[in-house]
Design a protein around this motif. Sequence first.
Motif, PDB file in Angstrom:
ATOM      1  N   VAL B 434       0.605  -1.474   0.121  1.00  0.00           N
ATOM      2  CA  VAL B 434       0.119  -0.078   0.265  1.00  0.00           C
ATOM      3  C   VAL B 434       0.796   1.482   0.057  1.00  0.00           C
ATOM      4  CG1 VAL B 434      -1.910  -1.584   1.263  1.00  0.00           C
ATOM      5  CG2 VAL B 434      -0.168  -0.108   2.556  1.00  0.00           C
ATOM      6  N   GLU B 435       0.113   2.219  -0.314  1.00  0.00           N
ATOM      7  CA  GLU B 435       0.886   3.035  -0.593  1.00  0.00           C
ATOM      8  C   GLU B 435       1.020   4.242   0.892  1.00  0.00           C
ATOM      9  OE1 GLU B 435      -1.318   4.719  -4.523  1.00  0.00           O
ATOM     10  OE2 GLU B 435      -1.189   6.134  -3.031  1.00  0.00           O
ATOM     11  N   ASN B 437       0.192   5.983   4.203  1.00  0.00           N
ATOM     12  CA  ASN B 437      -1.532   6.820   3.784  1.00  0.00           C
ATOM     13  C   ASN B 437      -1.428   7.394   5.033  1.00  0.00           C
ATOM     14  OD1 ASN B 437      -3.102   7.399   3.575  1.00  0.00           O
ATOM     15  ND2 ASN B 437      -4.048   6.249   2.202  1.00  0.00           N
ATOM     16  N   ARG B 439      -3.832   9.635   7.271  1.00  0.00           N
ATOM     17  CA  ARG B 439      -5.485  10.547   6.877  1.00  0.00           C
ATOM     18  C   ARG B 439      -5.910  10.827   8.183  1.00  0.00           C
ATOM     19  NH1 ARG B 439      -8.952   6.055   5.355  1.00  0.00           N
ATOM     20  NH2 ARG B 439      -7.079   5.058   4.362  1.00  0.00           N
ATOM     21  N   LEU B 578     -15.572   0.958  10.180  1.00  0.00           N
ATOM     22  CA  LEU B 578     -14.351   1.152   9.392  1.00  0.00           C
ATOM     23  C   LEU B 578     -14.652   2.116   8.135  1.00  0.00           C
ATOM     24  CD1 LEU B 578     -13.591  -2.503  10.035  1.00  0.00           C
ATOM     25  CD2 LEU B 578     -12.150  -0.866  10.824  1.00  0.00           C
ATOM     26  N   ASP B 579     -15.672   2.270   8.127  1.00  0.00           N
ATOM     27  CA  ASP B 579     -15.505   2.914   7.060  1.00  0.00           C
ATOM     28  C   ASP B 579     -15.837   4.225   6.904  1.00  0.00           C
ATOM     29  OD1 ASP B 579     -18.688   1.401   5.574  1.00  0.00           O
ATOM     30  OD2 ASP B 579     -16.337   1.183   5.421  1.00  0.00           O
ATOM     31  N   VAL B 582     -13.499   6.904   4.828  1.00  0.00           N
ATOM     32  CA  VAL B 582     -13.847   6.811   2.954  1.00  0.00           C
ATOM     33  C   VAL B 582     -14.953   6.712   2.805  1.00  0.00           C
ATOM     34  CG1 VAL B 582     -13.207   5.375   1.599  1.00  0.00           C
ATOM     35  CG2 VAL B 582     -11.259   4.651   3.646  1.00  0.00           C
ATOM     36  N   GLY B 584     -17.676   7.739  -0.327  1.00  0.00           N
ATOM     37  CA  GLY B 584     -18.228   7.086  -1.242  1.00  0.00           C
ATOM     38  C   GLY B 584     -17.339   7.216  -2.587  1.00  0.00           C
ATOM     39  N   GLY B 586     -14.179   6.999  -2.687  1.00  0.00           N
ATOM     40  CA  GLY B 586     -12.378   7.436  -1.933  1.00  0.00           C
ATOM     41  C   GLY B 586     -12.238   8.135  -1.438  1.00  0.00           C
TER      42      GLY B 586
END
Lengths: 289, 792
Positions: B434-435, B437, B439, B578-579, B582, B584, B586
């Motif tokens: 993965v990059e 990241n 956030r 967990l959503d 992110v 809809g 992305g």
Amino acid sequence: MVTNKKEIEMTHMKYSWIFGLLGLFMLSSCEDYVDIEIPQQEKRIVAYSFISPQDTVIQVFVGNSLPLFAGSQNIQFEPELINATVRLSDGINEIIIPFNTQTLNFEYSTSDYPIVSGTTYTLTIEVEGYETVTAQTTVPMQTPHFTSTELMLLHEGSSNGFEPQDKYAIDMKWNDIAGTENYYSVNIFSTYGEYTNADARYYYTDKDADGTTLSRRAETYSYYYPEGGIEPSFRIYLLNVNKDYYLYHRSIQNITYGDPFSEPSMVYTNFENGLGCFGAFNGSSVLLD
Amino acid sequence: MNRLYLLICTLFISNGLWAQTLQPQKFTISGTIYEKGSGETLPGVVAVYEKENIGTASNAFGFYSITLPTGEIELTYRYVGFAPQTLHFVLDKNIKQDIYLENNSTLAEVEVSAEKQERISEETRMSTIEIPVDQIKNIPALLGEKDVLKAVQLLPGVQKGSEGSTGLYVRGGGPDQNLIILDDATVYNASHLFGFFSLFNGDALKSVELTKGGFPARYGGRLSSVLEMRMKDGNKEKLHGEAGIGLLSSRLTLEGPVVKGKSSFLVSGRRTYIDIISQPFIALANRGEGTGGYFFYDFNAKYNHTLNDRNRLYISGYFGKDKFYFRSKYQDDITRGNFRWGNATATTRWNHIFSDKVFANTSLIFTNYQFGIGLEERFGTDNFSLNYTSGIQDWSVKYDLDFVPNPNHYVRVGALFTYHRFKPSATVVKGTFVEDNKREADVISSYENGIYAEDDWLITEKLKVNYGVRLSHYYAQGKNYLRPEPRISARYMLAKDLSLKASYALMNQYVHLLSNTGVGLPTDLWVPATSQVGPQQSQQGAIGLAKDLPQHNLMISLEGYYKTMDGVIAYRDGASFLDTDVSGNGQVDNMSWQENITTGTGRSYGGELLFQRKFGKLTGWIGYTLSWTKLKFDELNFGKEYFARYDRRHDISVVGIYKMSERITLSATWVYGTGQAITLPLATYPIIEHSPGFDHTNTTSSLIYNNAQDYGEKNGFRMKPYHRLDVAAQWHKELKRCTKTFELGFYNAYSRKNPFFYFIQLENDGNGNYRNRLKQISLFPIIPSVTWTYKW
């Protein structure tokens, strides 16, 4: 975007792990059968039919539900459903829809009994050994049309980890039907030579925008066929769908699989004594190339 | 003109003189009430002039004030568990009189007349229950851990969540709707070990009071309850301590004077050693391939200093941390993870007595809550790591003023200003595939303020009313909310020892708790009201009867309530915490948790019956609650009303503590509750997605999409009822320098398998057929515990 999805899937798996380990960690935990009577353990009819004035053939899918606790979980589809009596009525006239042994669906050609905008139809299905199910739906009055559609090639050969793909954008505009609560479904299909793919599907409402011009953009990737750059053509459908259609399709979008932390998703149904959806739409389509 | 002026002046003066000569002069007796020996201030002590039945009560800091006509006065001071005192005053000027009451348990064989105890029927406040901290220490508990929140869960009107959890569900409200205050500081996550134990070490507490309705105007910010806990100040005379050693954890409390008679301190700490004990078991269960553990520790500290007879300073703090970790190794795959969370609070308070009638308290408060999840995986040369943190920080200033002009009014005014800093989530992801990241959700700042004014007004001897209003204000992201909250409660004496009470309260709540599963995992997120997700509001009306039976030392209360809630939030179908990062398409979206939730309304109604005995050889209570709690969300259950998960039709608690002799105390608790409402999948069935193709090149039959579960109604299935018996016995031994107590207890004495959660398992029935069976996991069968406590 795909990257994020992958991360999430991995974390989902990891959290199932944590969950499991937590259970293990509970030193004194105890597993036991629960002997409570669980309701609704009879098989029920599941049916789907989405009618419109534009379709030349109307289909009704009939299946059954499998209660989780009532019996063997081996078989899913019951053979007696082929003998179902499927009735479609508009309150005045009625048609019994026959089973087509080639397509394995209950269907008929609309020249015999056309679907009329604005009419409320009732669908009834009777099968021996099951409770009879019935549902009603009203076909939307107006056919929506795109006022403008524009196809743009955004990016040639962008890579997302799989085969190199072109990225297209489609800008669409249409006028919302004023005065009523409207729901729309936009479906995009791309055709390469003889292959047609369902690319994307969107659902919209006219909430807070009644009577205005709705404008949306859809982005889609096309497959780059090694036979050498076949240009795709796109067919876009704009459907004015009714509330039953919309609620059902939105509710199936909410279902997540594999996340132990997610909430249970209830799927909409408008069948009495049964499951499934009887919905209607009124649509038009445009070809872009 | 001049003559008119003169006439008016004369009238005024003569009126004044007349008024003076006709009305008797009044003077005020005031002071602070302490416990003799320790110097702890005592709140809620009743000071009464019995001849005329005029009285007052001491406030949270022990301050009392009573204004009476001049003459010879006898004032009697009474408090549960203490010997009453009567003092004689010649009231010809304002008198300052501090009082030192003696704790009954230190007196030998005193037969205290029950007449002199406080009466629930005289209180205006209804829906309030006070549990003496001593009772909490005597109630048998899980693994011998004396727990304040567990004791509160035993009261009528309060449900617990699942087995073992410390969540409070008061009159149909969720666990985020309780204002839990420790020395004026708000506590956000009040539990250790996924909710099995609360943060509050009973050794450090002086009083615990739960208010379920009829909230006076001085409280605000949560819809369903106020649980106010006050820490002990610390013994001002002598150094004392208490140490406890139990199966699960150990604790130590030390209190004593810094400057004798003027200042004192209290420190109390606790640490668990489950991790050390369970390591070998877990390793065994995992065949040496895995290990895991859990520990928590907490620490309370308080310092108080009397500057002079008008000023006192208190500094108190709490600090605690929990960590759950695991590590597993399978061939080349090593996985490591942890859940960690912690609370910290700090309060500085300054009491200032302006005059005999006016008392003020100023508090500066800091609260911090944080939780994090870490995950690291290594497979061969590849790796993946994820770190998620979330937190909330509050800075507050609080000012409260008590003004007692005369015995018929007790006026309170004040203000509370809070600055919230929310950091809903910050995720850092790194790995080979993965990059990198990072956030980070932006910090969301908000301001929550309130000013209030209330008065306790004795209109006639029979009718007493507490009325007030709180004006609450909230600001976040450019949006202001300004909401008045009227409050009123009244009591009417129908007869001696019997009163009728009624109340109405409107409450607002500006922070929400996003709770996912009901299991009590700390994946709960505190989020603020924003421009998109508004605040919650509730209105509650209650009516009840209160009866004292002084000859039996018994208080009986019967109450009915009806409560509506607006702006309640819940996760949408299919949503998961967990959503939350992110959205809809992305994109990084720090506010996307708002897309995952939906708002609706709720209502709860029911009746509560309580019999309580606070003093005597046999003490305890019996409580029964009959209630309904329903929710209605447009986007859930297709807009139909459904039962809340924690809706519990019947809830019974019986708590008894029996002092058999000076040396032996026996106690028992029995609880019963209707099962929780859950959403159980009943059947599975195919779902298809329609695809248009007017000339039928795409037939629907080729699009059998997947399978879905038929759940029936949301929360339409009831789990099995919950009931449990706990028993314990304590042996006290007075040694030369300390008191030693040994306690033996049994949790779940008849080993009832109470359901913790249900799951479905597909099993082979032996004939090649697969059947689903509903199974449950229950947590605690009979669990014995032993604890040694030393007190000096």
